[in-house]
Scaffold this motif. Sequence first.
Motif, short mmCIF file in Angstrom:
data_model
loop_
_atom_site.label_atom_id
_atom_site.label_comp_id
_atom_site.label_asym_id
_atom_site.label_seq_id
_atom_site.Cartn_x
_atom_site.Cartn_y
_atom_site.Cartn_z
N TRP A 1 0.82 -1.39 0.07
CA TRP A 1 0.10 0.10 0.10
C TRP A 1 0.70 1.35 -0.04
CZ3 TRP A 1 1.34 2.48 4.42
CH2 TRP A 1 1.84 1.59 5.47
N VAL A 2 0.11 2.28 -0.27
CA VAL A 2 0.94 3.50 -0.34
C VAL A 2 0.03 4.27 0.38
CG1 VAL A 2 1.61 5.52 -1.72
CG2 VAL A 2 1.81 3.23 -2.64
N ALA A 3 0.75 5.36 1.25
CA ALA A 3 -0.27 6.42 2.04
C ALA A 3 0.59 7.54 2.13
CB ALA A 3 -0.26 5.81 3.55
N ILE A 4 0.10 8.70 2.68
CA ILE A 4 0.39 10.05 2.61
C ILE A 4 0.97 10.35 4.06
CG2 ILE A 4 0.17 12.45 2.36
CD1 ILE A 4 -1.87 12.01 0.22
N TYR A 5 2.09 10.75 4.22
CA TYR A 5 2.65 11.23 5.52
C TYR A 5 3.30 12.50 5.57
CZ TYR A 5 2.49 6.34 7.47
OH TYR A 5 2.04 5.05 7.90
N ALA A 6 3.32 13.16 6.45
CA ALA A 6 4.01 14.42 6.74
C ALA A 6 5.13 14.35 7.75
CB ALA A 6 2.94 15.58 7.38
N PRO A 7 6.05 15.39 7.75
CA PRO A 7 7.17 15.34 8.80
C PRO A 7 6.76 15.31 9.99
CG PRO A 7 7.93 16.81 6.93
CD PRO A 7 6.43 16.50 6.72
N LYS A 8 7.40 14.79 11.00
CA LYS A 8 6.94 14.71 12.66
C LYS A 8 7.10 16.24 12.86
CE LYS A 8 6.34 12.62 16.35
NZ LYS A 8 5.11 11.45 16.42
N GLY A 9 6.00 16.30 13.83
CA GLY A 9 5.59 17.95 14.35
C GLY A 9 4.92 18.61 13.53
N THR A 10 4.57 18.24 12.27
CA THR A 10 3.53 19.12 11.30
C THR A 10 2.36 19.31 12.54
OG1 THR A 10 4.54 18.05 9.55
CG2 THR A 10 2.28 19.18 9.46
N SER A 11 1.67 20.39 12.55
CA SER A 11 0.70 20.79 13.46
C SER A 11 -0.52 19.89 13.00
CB SER A 11 0.15 22.03 13.35
OG SER A 11 -0.27 22.53 11.89
N LYS A 12 -1.23 19.62 14.00
CA LYS A 12 -2.50 18.79 13.96
C LYS A 12 -3.62 19.67 12.87
CE LYS A 12 -6.49 16.62 16.44
NZ LYS A 12 -7.46 16.83 15.57
N GLN A 13 -3.74 20.86 12.71
CA GLN A 13 -4.62 21.40 11.84
C GLN A 13 -4.14 21.16 10.27
OE1 GLN A 13 -3.62 25.55 13.29
NE2 GLN A 13 -6.03 25.71 13.74
N ILE A 14 -2.64 21.24 10.31
CA ILE A 14 -2.48 20.72 8.82
C ILE A 14 -2.46 19.57 8.32
CG2 ILE A 14 -0.25 20.82 7.32
CD1 ILE A 14 0.97 23.28 8.71
N VAL A 15 -2.37 18.58 9.41
CA VAL A 15 -2.58 17.17 9.30
C VAL A 15 -4.07 16.85 8.90
CG1 VAL A 15 -2.50 15.04 10.12
CG2 VAL A 15 -0.40 16.11 10.48
N ASP A 16 -4.87 17.56 9.62
CA ASP A 16 -6.13 17.36 9.47
C ASP A 16 -6.77 17.87 8.12
OD1 ASP A 16 -6.36 16.07 11.85
OD2 ASP A 16 -7.33 17.90 12.97
N PHE A 17 -6.21 18.99 7.75
CA PHE A 17 -6.41 19.78 6.30
C PHE A 17 -5.98 18.67 5.30
CE2 PHE A 17 -5.05 21.76 2.73
CZ PHE A 17 -6.01 22.81 2.44
N LEU A 18 -4.79 18.19 5.44
CA LEU A 18 -4.35 17.39 4.21
C LEU A 18 -5.24 16.28 4.29
CD1 LEU A 18 -0.33 17.62 4.94
CD2 LEU A 18 -1.69 18.52 3.16
N HIS A 19 -5.58 15.64 5.60
CA HIS A 19 -6.60 14.52 5.61
C HIS A 19 -7.54 14.60 4.92
CE1 HIS A 19 -9.52 11.67 7.26
NE2 HIS A 19 -8.67 10.90 7.17
N ARG A 20 -8.56 15.93 5.29
CA ARG A 20 -9.76 15.85 4.65
C ARG A 20 -9.68 16.31 2.91
NH1 ARG A 20 -9.92 19.82 8.87
NH2 ARG A 20 -9.69 21.61 7.36
#
Length: 321
Positions: A249-268
């Motif tokens: 499988w392939v998934a999207i990741y962000a660097p450690k420490g990326t804010s929850k707001q940004i992670v949530d935005f990218l997830h949405r």
Amino acid sequence: MSHRFLSLLCACLIGCTNAWAQTYPNRPIKVIVPMQAGTAGDSIMRIVGEQISANIGHPLIIENIAGAAGLIGAERIAHAPADGYTIGAMSDSMLAVVPNLQPRINYDPLDGFEPVSMVASITSVLVVNPQLAVTTVAEFVTLAKSRPALLDYASGGIGSQQHIAMAAFGDATGVPLNHVPFRGASQAAMEVVSGRIPVMFVALSIALPLIKEGRLRAIAVASKRRSALLPGVPTVAESGLPGFAFTPWVAIYAPKGTSKQIVDFLHRETVAAMSSSEVRSRLLALGLEPETSTPAELDRRARDEFGKLGKLIESSGIRNE
């Protein structure tokens, strides 16, 4: 604490949140893909990235950084600024295989990234050169056992998805095969086409045109269910190995420490892109299964794979030579 102060504080927090929402993203987002252009993982991110770009109004720029089974690109993702403008497409191999083969790596596969979402799983197919006198898994196993340690199989490199799939197959069947690694899955597939190597597991996205042209013969798919693109080809599990499944499988990741707001935005935005019928159709046409997850679900899946594949690597005696 006065009512007026609380009102001001709430207004400030709301204002800050609204300001953030209006400013991110305000420029292109780089997506590091630690795989060669044209591979299944690269194709996935280009298709999904196009839709995310269209939805957010800023381009996602794909940067392929292949080499060392994805190690170089994965390290670049891990050490990128955690500002949301560099993210990565990671495969299960980079999180669960390479770290088990190379303990001294410059990233933590389990805690060194912020999970965003799954995007797709990859249908692998067991293919042989058409000159090999087998048409089923049972016939191939019989042939291989009659020539112990004499049959070679191809892969895109040590620890690649093709390597691990065949190791799992060998573990399940007791079939001894010789591993011959090449520089990438596409090159390995062409070695099977040429007849220099008789067999391999490979992504359906690579194999399908060669199967349609009669240059490869499909024996079985490694997924849990048959592929709509090869409905007449059984699963390995149907072919006498109940429970066998191998679905990279392939998934999207962000660097450690990326804010929850940004992670949530990218997830949405990832989930929104994956809900597009055009995106899903394009992925399915390549033998790729669209699949999303929550960040927590992705984290659990990576940890489970790390343990499971680590045991397979140890039991199969796979070494990073």
